[in-house]
Scaffold this motif. Structure first.
Motif, PDB file in Angstrom:
ATOM      1  N   LEU A 106      35.626  55.515  15.673  1.00  0.00           N
ATOM      2  CA  LEU A 106      34.799  55.928  14.538  1.00  0.00           C
ATOM      3  C   LEU A 106      35.493  56.932  13.631  1.00  0.00           C
ATOM      4  CD1 LEU A 106      31.335  56.273  16.319  1.00  0.00           C
ATOM      5  CD2 LEU A 106      32.157  54.387  14.893  1.00  0.00           C
ATOM      6  N   SER A 107      36.412  57.731  14.169  1.00  0.00           N
ATOM      7  CA  SER A 107      37.064  58.749  13.347  1.00  0.00           C
ATOM      8  C   SER A 107      38.000  58.148  12.311  1.00  0.00           C
ATOM      9  CB  SER A 107      37.839  59.723  14.230  1.00  0.00           C
ATOM     10  OG  SER A 107      38.864  59.049  14.940  1.00  0.00           O
ATOM     11  N   ALA A 108      38.339  56.867  12.459  1.00  0.00           N
ATOM     12  CA  ALA A 108      39.275  56.248  11.514  1.00  0.00           C
ATOM     13  C   ALA A 108      38.655  56.003  10.147  1.00  0.00           C
ATOM     14  CB  ALA A 108      39.791  54.931  12.089  1.00  0.00           C
ATOM     15  N   ASP A 109      37.340  55.868  10.111  1.00  0.00           N
ATOM     16  CA  ASP A 109      36.651  55.586   8.845  1.00  0.00           C
ATOM     17  C   ASP A 109      36.219  56.911   8.225  1.00  0.00           C
ATOM     18  OD1 ASP A 109      35.094  54.750   6.744  1.00  0.00           O
ATOM     19  OD2 ASP A 109      33.780  53.446   7.933  1.00  0.00           O
ATOM     20  N   THR A 110      36.889  57.312   7.159  1.00  0.00           N
ATOM     21  CA  THR A 110      36.610  58.613   6.541  1.00  0.00           C
ATOM     22  C   THR A 110      35.657  58.508   5.349  1.00  0.00           C
ATOM     23  OG1 THR A 110      38.546  58.466   5.080  1.00  0.00           O
ATOM     24  CG2 THR A 110      38.866  59.462   7.269  1.00  0.00           C
ATOM     25  N   SER A 111      35.083  57.329   5.134  1.00  0.00           N
ATOM     26  CA  SER A 111      34.103  57.165   4.064  1.00  0.00           C
ATOM     27  C   SER A 111      32.817  57.894   4.427  1.00  0.00           C
ATOM     28  CB  SER A 111      33.801  55.676   3.851  1.00  0.00           C
ATOM     29  OG  SER A 111      33.099  55.170   4.971  1.00  0.00           O
ATOM     30  N   PRO A 112      31.919  58.145   3.463  1.00  0.00           N
ATOM     31  CA  PRO A 112      30.647  58.808   3.790  1.00  0.00           C
ATOM     32  C   PRO A 112      29.863  58.101   4.891  1.00  0.00           C
ATOM     33  CG  PRO A 112      30.996  58.833   1.431  1.00  0.00           C
ATOM     34  CD  PRO A 112      32.097  57.984   2.009  1.00  0.00           C
ATOM     35  N   SER A 113      29.824  56.768   4.851  1.00  0.00           N
ATOM     36  CA  SER A 113      29.098  56.045   5.901  1.00  0.00           C
ATOM     37  C   SER A 113      29.812  56.169   7.237  1.00  0.00           C
ATOM     38  CB  SER A 113      28.935  54.569   5.526  1.00  0.00           C
ATOM     39  OG  SER A 113      30.209  53.940   5.409  1.00  0.00           O
ATOM     40  N   GLY A 114      31.140  56.190   7.211  1.00  0.00           N
ATOM     41  CA  GLY A 114      31.899  56.358   8.438  1.00  0.00           C
ATOM     42  C   GLY A 114      31.700  57.737   9.041  1.00  0.00           C
ATOM     43  N   THR A 171      43.400  50.830  19.645  1.00  0.00           N
ATOM     44  CA  THR A 171      43.010  51.267  18.313  1.00  0.00           C
ATOM     45  C   THR A 171      44.059  52.228  17.745  1.00  0.00           C
ATOM     46  OG1 THR A 171      41.807  53.179  19.158  1.00  0.00           O
ATOM     47  CG2 THR A 171      40.584  51.095  18.951  1.00  0.00           C
ATOM     48  N   TYR A 172      43.866  52.568  16.480  1.00  0.00           N
ATOM     49  CA  TYR A 172      44.751  53.550  15.852  1.00  0.00           C
ATOM     50  C   TYR A 172      44.675  54.885  16.580  1.00  0.00           C
ATOM     51  CZ  TYR A 172      46.761  56.682  12.369  1.00  0.00           C
ATOM     52  OH  TYR A 172      47.527  57.636  11.735  1.00  0.00           O
TER      53      TYR A 172
END
Length: 524
Positions: A173-181, A331-332
Motif C-alpha cells: 500500500l505504501s507504493a501508491d502515493t496518490s490521495p486515495s492510496g 513487490t517493490y
C-alpha cells in the motif's frame, strides 16, 4: 553471520528540542548497597528457576537452537507498570550459557541485539559456541533476554496473523502515493493498531509501558535476580539506546558497558532517519563498487550508473510484482527491504547481486528470502513478532509526525539522501502508523545525564549503514565514554571476527582495561 537489525524506515519520528530537562527513566531502582524502591522488593529478591529452553522457543529456528547443550532458560517477573507494582505483571524470558570456569567467574554479561523487537535469547543462543572458547565464555554467564512484549516474553505483542502479514506485504500500500492510496494505507494502519490492542490481550496496559524506559527498569531487576551487584552489558544498535537509558537511570549500578552501533539519543529523530537512509545509500554505493568489478554484476560495469540500473530493475515491480517459487509475488517494497537487509554486512553483497540478477530474469525468489529474513518469516509461513514489537516500542519511544507537510518533506529528504530507494512516484504525505497509536510516547530526544557512570566503551563503524559513525562519536562524548573506531562498511563490529575489536572489547569486559584513546581497527 548474525543478523542484527537496527531502526530502519519505520522509525517513529519527531520534531522538537534536542535536550530534555529530565532523563527518561527516574533513578528509582535498587542501588547495589541500597533497598529496592517501595513495592519492588519482591521483584528484586525473586529466585530464577533455570531449566530447559525448549518451552521458550517461538520460531522453528529457535526450536532447533534451544536444544544446544549448556543452555538454560528462566522467566523473570516484573511489574507491567512500575507506578503500580502491585498490579499486573510481565514475564521476561532469559537464556544463559553458564561460565565454563566458575572459579574465575566475574558475573553475568547481559546482551541486547537491537531492533527494537529482536530476541536476545535467540541471539545469545547463536553466540553460545562462539563465546565458549573465549574469556567471555569462561568468566561470564552469557545472558540474552527477550524484552517485554518480544518473542517468549509474556504477554507478547500480537497484531496480525501470518496470513494478514503476507496479504499486507503483497498489497504494497505504501507504493501508491496518490490521495486515495494514502487513505488506504492509513486505514490499514488504523486497523493494524486496533488489532494490536485486541490481540495482545491487555488492552493498552502493556502497550503504554512497553518502551525503553520500562525495559531499562526491567534490566535492573534482572541484574539483581541474576545475583550481580553491578551490571555488565553489551548492547548492539537499538541496544545502545537501552544501555544509555539504563546508564541514566542507574549509573551507579553499572560495572561495564559496550555500546556498538550507536543511536544518538540527543538527535532529532527526523534527522536520525534521514542520516540512516543516507547511510544505506553509502552502503549501496560500496556494494555497487564491489559488484561492478565483477563480470556477473546485475548492475553493469559502471558504478556511476548503478543507481539508475537498480531503479530500472525495481521500479517495474510497482505495477508488476515478480513471481516466486512459493506462489507469492515480490513487490517493490519487499525488493527494497530485501536490498536493505543485504546491505547490513558485506557478507550479503553476493546474495544481493544474485537476487538482482534473478529479478532481471523476472524472478523474485532471492530478494523475497532476504525480505523474509528481515521480517522473521520462517519457510513454513509463520512469523516472529519482531515487526509488531518494533512498531509498539518505536511508537512509545518517540513522538510521531502528525503533520502532513512534515511527512511529505521527510519523504522528499529521504529520496534525496538515498536515490536507490526512490520509487519515482511523488513524495507521500501519508502519516506513519505511530501517528494513530493508541497510547502516548514516554520519552523525548535529550542529552543523557549520566553523573556517576564509570568508564564505558562505544564502538562506531565509519561506514555503518544503519547507525552512522557520527552517532557513535556523539554518544561517546555525551557519556564520557572511550570511543573505538572501526573502519569498514557494516553494521556493528564486536564479536564478528575482527581480532582488533574483539581483543579490545574482551579486555575491557574482563579487566575493565579501556581501549587506547583514538584506537582505530580495520574491519578487513
Amino acid at each position: 553471520m548474525l543478523a542484527i537489525f537496527a531502526l530502519v524506515a519505520a522509525l517513529s519520528l519527531a520534531c522538537g528540542p534536542a535536550v530534555a530537562a529530565t532523563p527518561p527513566v527516574p533513578a528509582d531502582g535498587q542501588p547495589p548497597s541500597g533497598a529496592p524502591a517501595p513495592g519492588l522488593a519482591r521483584f528484586y529478591d525473586q529466585h530464577l528457576s533455570w531449566g530447559s529452553c525448549a518451552p521458550f522457543a517461538t520460531t522453528p529456528a529457535d526450536k532447533q537452537a534451544y536444544t544446544a547443550p549448556r543452555l538454560q532458560c528462566a522467566y523473570l517477573e516484573v511489574p507491567e507498570n512500575y507506578a503500580n507494582p502491585g498490579g499486573a505483571t510481565v514475564r521476561i524470558g532469559l537464556l544463559r550459557v553458564p561460565a565454563s570456569d566458575p572459579a574465575h567467574r566475574i558475573g553475568s554479561l547481559v546482551m541486547n541485539p537491537g531492533g527494537p523487537g529482536a530476541s536476545g535469547m535467540s541471539t545469545a543462543a547463536s553466540f553460545a559456541a562462539q563465546v565458549a572458547a573465549t574469556d567471555l565464555g569462561r568468566r561470564f554467564d552469557f545472558v540474552g533476554f527477550d524484552p517485554r512484549s518480544v518473542a517468549s516474553s509474556q504477554p507478547a505483542v500480537l497484531c496480525e496473523t501470518p496470513a494478514e502479514q503476507d496479504a499486507e506485504r503483497a498489497a504494497d500500500l505504501s507504493a501508491d502515493t496518490s490521495p486515495s492510496g494514502v487513505a488506504k494505507l492509513e486505514a490499514q494502519e488504523k486497523t493494524d493498531n486496533a488489532e494490536c490492542v485486541a490481540r495482545t490481550g491487555t488492552g493498552t496496559g502493556l502497550l503504554a509501558n512497553i518502551g525503553t524506559r520500562d525495559v531499562a527498569r526491567d534490566l535492573d531487576v534482572m541484574r539483581a535476580a541474576l545475583g550481580d551487584q553491578k551490571l555488565t552489558f553489551l548492547g548492539y544498535s537499538y541496544g545502545t539506546r537501552l544501555g544509555t537509558a539504563y546508564a541514566e537511570a542507574f549509573p551507579h549500578n553499572v560495572r561495564a558497558m559496550i555500546l556498538d552501533g550507536a543511536i544518538d539519543p540527543a538527535q532529532n529523530p527526523i534527522d536520525r532517519n534521514v542520516d540512516q537512509v543516507a547511510g544505506f545509500q553509502k552502503a549501496f554505493d560500496a556494494f555497487a563498487a564491489f559488484c561492478t568489478r565483477r563480470s556477473d554484476c546485475a548492475l553493469g560495469t559502471d558504478p556511476a550508473r548503478a543507481v539508475a540500473a537498480y531503479q530500472a530493475l525495481t521500479r517495474p515491480l510497482l505495477d508488476h510484482p515478480a513471481p516466486t517459487a512459493d506462489g507469492r509475488t515480490l513487490t517493490y517494497d519487499d525488493a527494497t527491504i530485501g536490498t536493505i537487509t543485504a546491505l547490513y554486512q558485506p557478507a550479503g553483497w553476493q546474495t544481493l547481486n544474485t537476487g538482482l540478477a534473478e529479478l532481471a530474469r523476472g524472478r523474485g525468489d532471492t530478494l523475497m528470502k532476504l525480505a523474509d529474513a528481515y521480517d522473521n518469516r520462517s519457510p513454513d509461513g509463520s512469523y516472529g513478532n519482531d515487526t509488531a514489537a518494533f512498531t509498539a516500542i518505536s511508537c512509545v519511544d518517540d513522538p510521531p509526525v502528525t503533520d502532513r507537510a512534515t511527512a511529505r518533506a521527510l519523504d522528499a529528504r529521504d529520496r534525496a539522501a538515498a536515490p536507490f530507494e526512490d520509487s519515482g512516484r511523488p513524495p507521500s504525505d501519508a502519516l506513519g502508523q505511530c501517528a494513530f497509536w493508541p497510547v502516548p510516547p514516554t520519552t523525548q530526544p535529550h542529552v543523557p545525564n549520566v553523573s556517576g557512570l564509570p568508564p564505558v566503551v562505544v564502538i562506531s563503524t565509519t561506514g555503518d549503514p544503519a547507525t552512522p559513525y557520527r552517532s557513535g562519536v556523539n554518544l561517546a562524548k555525551d557519556l564520557g565514554a572511550r570511543l573505538l573506531t572501526v573502519q569498514g562498511t557494516q553494521h556493528t563490529a564486536f564479536l564478528q571476527g575482527i581480532t582488533c575489536v574483539d581483543s579490545a572489547g574482551v579486555a575491557y569486559l574482563t579487566s575493565l582495561t579501556l581501549p587506547a584513546k583514538g584506537m582505530v581497527c580495520a574491519a578487513s
